[in-house]
Structures are given as C-alpha cells and as structure tokens.
Write a protein that holds these residues in place. Structure first.
Motif, mmCIF file in Angstrom:
data_model
loop_
_atom_site.group_PDB
_atom_site.id
_atom_site.type_symbol
_atom_site.label_atom_id
_atom_site.label_comp_id
_atom_site.label_asym_id
_atom_site.label_seq_id
_atom_site.Cartn_x
_atom_site.Cartn_y
_atom_site.Cartn_z
ATOM 1 N N UNK A 146 11.443 3.607 -6.240
ATOM 2 C CA UNK A 146 13.055 3.307 -7.229
ATOM 3 C C UNK A 146 13.168 3.259 -7.567
ATOM 4 N N UNK A 147 12.278 2.107 -8.142
ATOM 5 C CA UNK A 147 11.891 1.893 -10.013
ATOM 6 C C UNK A 147 11.614 -0.418 -9.733
ATOM 7 N N UNK A 148 12.231 -0.224 -8.135
ATOM 8 C CA UNK A 148 12.680 -2.000 -8.221
ATOM 9 C C UNK A 148 11.301 -3.010 -8.492
ATOM 10 N N UNK A 190 4.620 -2.280 11.547
ATOM 11 C CA UNK A 190 4.014 -2.507 9.933
ATOM 12 C C UNK A 190 3.908 -2.035 9.036
ATOM 13 N N UNK A 191 3.248 -0.600 9.165
ATOM 14 C CA UNK A 191 3.502 0.130 7.986
ATOM 15 C C UNK A 191 4.708 0.798 7.460
ATOM 16 N N UNK A 192 5.524 0.652 8.707
ATOM 17 C CA UNK A 192 6.949 1.194 7.989
ATOM 18 C C UNK A 192 7.343 0.188 7.089
ATOM 19 N N UNK A 193 6.709 -0.954 7.202
ATOM 20 C CA UNK A 193 7.264 -2.248 6.727
ATOM 21 C C UNK A 193 6.485 -1.993 5.433
ATOM 22 N N UNK A 194 5.320 -1.969 4.941
ATOM 23 C CA UNK A 194 4.466 -1.679 3.548
ATOM 24 C C UNK A 194 5.039 -0.615 3.421
ATOM 25 N N UNK A 195 5.470 0.232 3.456
ATOM 26 C CA UNK A 195 6.725 2.020 3.241
ATOM 27 C C UNK A 195 7.425 1.476 2.858
ATOM 28 N N UNK A 196 8.655 0.609 2.979
ATOM 29 C CA UNK A 196 9.957 0.107 2.375
ATOM 30 C C UNK A 196 9.426 -0.501 0.744
ATOM 31 N N UNK A 197 8.477 -1.228 0.978
ATOM 32 C CA UNK A 197 7.907 -1.992 -0.275
ATOM 33 C C UNK A 197 7.947 -1.407 -1.329
ATOM 34 N N UNK A 198 6.736 -0.451 -1.201
ATOM 35 C CA UNK A 198 5.811 0.854 -1.495
ATOM 36 C C UNK A 198 7.327 1.938 -2.103
ATOM 37 N N UNK A 221 17.984 -9.300 3.679
ATOM 38 C CA UNK A 221 18.207 -8.380 3.223
ATOM 39 C C UNK A 221 16.771 -8.688 1.334
ATOM 40 N N UNK A 222 16.625 -8.007 0.984
ATOM 41 C CA UNK A 222 15.906 -7.953 0.180
ATOM 42 C C UNK A 222 15.815 -7.138 -1.970
ATOM 43 N N UNK A 223 17.597 -6.620 -0.719
ATOM 44 C CA UNK A 223 17.061 -5.135 -1.997
ATOM 45 C C UNK A 223 16.903 -4.263 -2.181
ATOM 46 N N UNK A 224 16.418 -3.544 -0.660
ATOM 47 C CA UNK A 224 15.687 -2.210 -0.332
ATOM 48 C C UNK A 224 16.623 -1.363 -0.346
ATOM 49 N N UNK A 225 16.537 -0.172 -1.062
ATOM 50 C CA UNK A 225 17.952 1.679 -1.279
ATOM 51 C C UNK A 225 17.556 0.987 0.321
ATOM 52 N N UNK A 226 19.181 1.238 0.910
ATOM 53 C CA UNK A 226 20.098 1.995 2.194
ATOM 54 C C UNK A 226 19.101 2.574 2.320
#
Length: 227
Positions: free
Chosen positions: A23-25, A9-17, A212-217
């Motif tokens: 990265x400014x997306x 859960x926390x890692x999912x939130x971290x990816x979005x944040x 995928x949602x476009x989050x940087x690799x």
C-alpha cells in the motif's frame, strides 16, 4: 473480542510488511500513528507526569520516542531511558530518536544497564512508567540487561503502561518468557495478540486498549478470514 480477532506474531509482522510494501504507507507513518495513539491514551488516563519511558532499540523503542515527543509538546514532563547504544538504532526508530534528542528531551542511555541504581533513580519519581523495551517478536528466555530492567520496573511504585504487549510476554502463548513486566494498562496495536486469549496473560497486561495505526482494513479482514 473473540479469539478469531487476535493476531499471531507472524500475522502482526505481515500487517506491517503488507501495509508498507503493497500500500506504500511508510513505516514511520505507522510508528507515528502508534505513538500518537498511546499519547492520547495517556491523556485519557489523566496522566500528569512525570512519565518515564523505558525504550529498547527496536520499533517499540521508536514508538517510545514518538510518545515522548507528543508528551513534551503537550507540556507533560517526560524522560527517556534507552537500553541500547544510540549509535546502533536504525531506520524509523533512529529517526524518532534524533527528533526527540534535538527537542532536548532527557534521554539516558545505558545499553548494558551497568548502573542499575541510576535506573532505579530514573523510575523513582514516575507517575507512569511506559514499557517500550521489547515487542511481539521476542522469543526464548529474556536475557540481560532486560531481565534486570523488568524486575526493577515491576518493583517501582508507579503505574505501568505496556506498549503492544508487556516486555517478556510471548505474543502467541500469553506466557511469560521468564521476567515479564506487570502492567496495569496495555496499549496494543491493530488487534489483541493471540496470547491474550490465555486468561493468565491478564495478570501481566492489565486492561487492554486496542489502538489503530492506519493499516488498511483489507489486510486485517483477509487475515481474519484465513484464521
């Protein structure tokens, strides 16, 4: 997929944040990519409609509005049922609600599910029901009106597709938090969720598709290296 490739859960939130802040997306771009990906999955599953999307007030609901827009543009019959007050929607979800509304897509709103019979009627003619009610952040027992909505979704005869994870499933444990949507397909974003490692979670997720949602690799790589 091995357990190390699953996100908490926390890692999912971290990816979005991190995607948004470092990265400014914009978040609305991530929502667009998520919704478009689910639309494409539905097309690959030969969905013809009617498709009934059950949306909550969070980002999962926002994904639902995006899905509805793409389905409508493709000429696939779609309707939305919102278990929230449209006036309480915020941010990217509110933006995508407004777009769907202005496109003339049918949106019924019943924040407290005061008319469960109306919700049953909404579900009755569906070929597919899309569960966009609750997301990965949900913890604790499932409360009303979602508990009743989930039970009614499960009683409907249509195919069920869950967005990110079935509403009512704990992201980290893979255990139901009371009532939980029983889906035949789950479209999850970025990576499988940590709880999907629990074999019993498949009773609720069905077949899992990672979109995928476009989050940087780089973000995903760093998270996996730190697991």
């Amino acid at each position: 997929m091995t357990p190390i490739e699953r996100l908490s859960r926390e890692e999912v939130r971290s990816v979005d944040q991190r995607t948004i802040e470092e990265f400014g997306l914009p978040g609305i771009a991530l929502m667009e990519n998520a919704g478009r990906g689910v639309f494409e999955l539905l097309v690959s599953l030969k969905a013809r409609g009617p498709i009934k999307i059950c949306a909550g007030k969070g980002n999962n609901g926002g994904d639902g509005f995006v899905i509805a827009r793409h389905l409508d543009n493709a000429g696939i019959p779609v309707e939305l049922f919102l278990l929230a007050d449209p006036e309480q929607l915020t941010g990217d979800a509110a933006t995508n609600y407004q777009v769907a509304s202005r496109m003339g897509i049918s949106i019924q709103a019943d924040p407290d599910l005061q008319d469960p019979e109306g919700f049953c009627a909404f579900l009755a003619s569906a070929e597919w029901i899309v569960d966009a009610l609750l997301g990965t952040g949900v913890q604790g027992s499932i409360r009303e009106p979602f508990a009743t909505a989930i039970r009614l979704i499960n009683e409907a005869s249509a195919n069920k597709l869950a967005i990110d994870l079935p509403s009512g499933l704990d992201c980290d444990t893979g255990q139901p938090l009371g009532d939980c949507v029983i889906a035949s397909q789950t479209a999850t974003f970025v990576a499988e969720k940590k709880g999907f490692a629990a074999p019993e979670s498949r009773d609720f997720t069905g077949t899992v598709h990672v979109l995928g949602i476009g989050a940087p690799r780089q973000i995903i790589t760093e998270l996996l290296q730190n697991q």
